[in-house]
Motif scaffolding. Structure first.
Motif, PDB file in Angstrom:
ATOM      1  N   LEU A 130       0.825  -1.218   0.000  1.00 57.39           N
ATOM      2  CA  LEU A 130       0.000   0.000   0.000  1.00 57.39           C
ATOM      3  C   LEU A 130       0.853   1.260   0.000  1.00 57.39           C
ATOM      4  CD1 LEU A 130      -2.973  -0.722   2.427  1.00 57.39           C
ATOM      5  CD2 LEU A 130      -3.069  -0.369  -0.046  1.00 57.39           C
ATOM      6  N   GLU A 131       1.995   1.161   0.673  1.00 60.04           N
ATOM      7  CA  GLU A 131       2.887   2.335   0.739  1.00 60.04           C
ATOM      8  C   GLU A 131       3.443   2.724  -0.617  1.00 60.04           C
ATOM      9  OE1 GLU A 131       4.189   1.676   5.395  1.00 60.04           O
ATOM     10  OE2 GLU A 131       5.658   1.259   3.828  1.00 60.04           O
ATOM     11  N   LYS A 132       3.381   1.816  -1.581  1.00 61.75           N
ATOM     12  CA  LYS A 132       3.857   2.113  -2.941  1.00 61.75           C
ATOM     13  C   LYS A 132       2.769   2.734  -3.807  1.00 61.75           C
ATOM     14  CE  LYS A 132       8.081   0.884  -2.500  1.00 61.75           C
ATOM     15  NZ  LYS A 132       9.155   1.877  -2.588  1.00 61.75           N
ATOM     16  N   ALA A 133       1.627   3.063  -3.176  1.00 60.11           N
ATOM     17  CA  ALA A 133       0.531   3.772  -3.842  1.00 60.11           C
ATOM     18  C   ALA A 133       0.023   3.113  -5.125  1.00 60.11           C
ATOM     19  CB  ALA A 133       0.944   5.219  -4.129  1.00 60.11           C
ATOM     20  N   PRO A 134      -0.341   1.835  -5.050  1.00 55.92           N
ATOM     21  CA  PRO A 134      -1.012   1.233  -6.214  1.00 55.92           C
ATOM     22  C   PRO A 134      -2.394   1.871  -6.369  1.00 55.92           C
ATOM     23  CG  PRO A 134      -1.182  -0.229  -4.331  1.00 55.92           C
ATOM     24  CD  PRO A 134      -0.313   0.920  -3.890  1.00 55.92           C
ATOM     25  N   SER A 135      -3.028   1.719  -7.535  1.00 55.45           N
ATOM     26  CA  SER A 135      -4.386   2.263  -7.654  1.00 55.45           C
ATOM     27  C   SER A 135      -5.354   1.390  -6.868  1.00 55.45           C
ATOM     28  CB  SER A 135      -4.803   2.356  -9.126  1.00 55.45           C
ATOM     29  OG  SER A 135      -4.870   1.065  -9.688  1.00 55.45           O
ATOM     30  N   GLU A 136      -5.078   0.078  -6.829  1.00 57.94           N
ATOM     31  CA  GLU A 136      -5.955  -0.829  -6.086  1.00 57.94           C
ATOM     32  C   GLU A 136      -5.181  -2.027  -5.569  1.00 57.94           C
ATOM     33  OE1 GLU A 136      -9.453  -2.219  -8.161  1.00 57.94           O
ATOM     34  OE2 GLU A 136      -9.901  -3.704  -6.611  1.00 57.94           O
ATOM     35  N   LEU A 137      -5.509  -2.422  -4.350  1.00 52.76           N
ATOM     36  CA  LEU A 137      -5.010  -3.686  -3.811  1.00 52.76           C
ATOM     37  C   LEU A 137      -6.237  -4.508  -3.450  1.00 52.76           C
ATOM     38  CD1 LEU A 137      -2.770  -5.584  -2.814  1.00 52.76           C
ATOM     39  CD2 LEU A 137      -2.832  -4.394  -0.622  1.00 52.76           C
ATOM     40  N   PHE A 138      -6.432  -5.604  -4.197  1.00 48.90           N
ATOM     41  CA  PHE A 138      -7.564  -6.492  -3.918  1.00 48.90           C
ATOM     42  C   PHE A 138      -7.006  -7.758  -3.287  1.00 48.90           C
ATOM     43  CE2 PHE A 138     -10.916  -9.600  -4.773  1.00 48.90           C
ATOM     44  CZ  PHE A 138     -12.048  -8.882  -4.453  1.00 48.90           C
ATOM     45  N   ILE A 139      -7.483  -8.074  -2.075  1.00 52.39           N
ATOM     46  CA  ILE A 139      -7.021  -9.273  -1.383  1.00 52.39           C
ATOM     47  C   ILE A 139      -8.077 -10.352  -1.545  1.00 52.39           C
ATOM     48  CG2 ILE A 139      -6.238 -10.244   0.809  1.00 52.39           C
ATOM     49  CD1 ILE A 139      -5.531  -7.406   1.708  1.00 52.39           C
TER      50      ILE A 139
END
Ligand code: ATR
Length: 289
Positions: free
Chosen positions: A140-149
């Protein structure tokens, strides 16, 4: 006396960590020893205490002891608190400092060795156990547009991202998520979770943090989930996995977890010795067999 380090696990015989740290030490001119120690399943804390009493300076911790290492640390780094698990112990006059370098290891492998820019990308993270939990925040710290788990047991994945139910061990991370994701956003990143049937759209990066590869299983991924130029990353290393075979057949670029292993070791080495080893030659050394 030469500074002593070790990795604790069960099993531990096939650990590559002694070889990795010996290579780092040689490369950086550091004088130290690094051994693999098999801790009894019911005797981890005693084994660590014994090593420390004999002059051990620090240790890595692997399966199945990362939660116990978290519990025996009397100080924790923020990233260890966020992960709820510890893979690196440092022994000093104040006691035992617990850290977790797995997440930074993954992110450094992706960004450094694999040349992947994570900002603005869609990331699918498979799994909701310890391995997945350790990498959520660094990603998250790398600022993706979305992280879907995504997880076989969808409720466990949803728990991981639900601000209200974040475990106390998430501490700062939980606070960060609570502060910034009331509507599912974190610094521009959408954070969401669900089951495999909830996967939609195409992803730039798909990470396998499940134990499925160990069992030779392929998680139920839909066809067509890889974007053009996407990377498929399996945290497991050493053999081709059903996930990577699937990804390859779908046209994705593939990477195993060997780079992550070396990068988490490099971060631990830096913590202990204050020197940052070059990782690429060590990854190449291990690939050569
Ligand atoms: P670790 O610490 O390695 O993450 P874990 O906490 O036991 O180990 O978590 C294992 C993860 O792999 C879980 O997300 C598990 O899914 P469930 O929560 O539904 O059990 C996932 N997993 C294990 N075997 C799997 C399989 N065959 N297919 C898909 N996911 C699997």
């Amino acid at each position: 006396m030469t500074d002593r380090y070790a990795v604790f696990g069960n099993p531990i015989a096939h650990s590559k960590s002694p070889r990795i740290h010996a290579a780092f030490a040689e490369q950086t001119g550091q004088t130290l020893t690094y051994e693999a120690i098999l801790a009894p399943l019911d005797g981890f804390a005693a084994a660590v205490a014994g090593f420390r009493d004999e002059g051990g300076r620090g240790a890595n911790v692997t399966v199945p002891f990362k939660e116990q290492a978290f519990a025996l640390s009397n100080r924790l780094s923020e990233r260890a608190q966020a992960a709820g698990a510890v893979n690196t112990l440092t022994f000093d006059a104040e006691g035992v400092l617990g850290d977790n370098t797995d997440g930074i290891g993954l992110v450094n492998d992706l960004a450094g060795n694999l040349g992947l820019e994570l900002a603005g990308k869609r990331i699918l993270l498979m799994g909701a156990g310890g391995a997945a939990r350790g990498v959520v925040l660094p990603l998250l710290e790398k600022a993706p547009s979305e992280l879907f788990i995504v997880n076989r047991t969808a409720a466990k994945a949803r728990e991981l991202v639900a601000p209200a139910s974040l475990p106390a061990s998430f501490n700062r991370a939980g606070k960060a998520l609570k502060d910034t994701v009331p509507s599912g956003h974190n610094a521009g990143a959408t954070l969401a979770a669900g089951g495999y049937a909830d996967i939609s759209g195409r992803f730039d990066l798909v990470i396998n943090a499940t134990a499925a590869s160990l069992a030779g299983d392929l998680p139920p991924l839909p066809s067509g989930l890889f974007a053009d130029g996407a990377l498929a990353y399996d945290m497991m290393y050493g053999k081709d996995t059903p996930f990577l075979a699937f990804a390859r057949s779908e046209g994705a670029r593939c990477a195993d977890g060997l780079g992550m292993l070396v990068e988490q070791a490099a971060a631990a080495f830096f913590l202990w010795r204050g020197v940052r080893p070059a990782t690429a030659p060590v990854i190449a050394l291990l690939r050569a067999g």
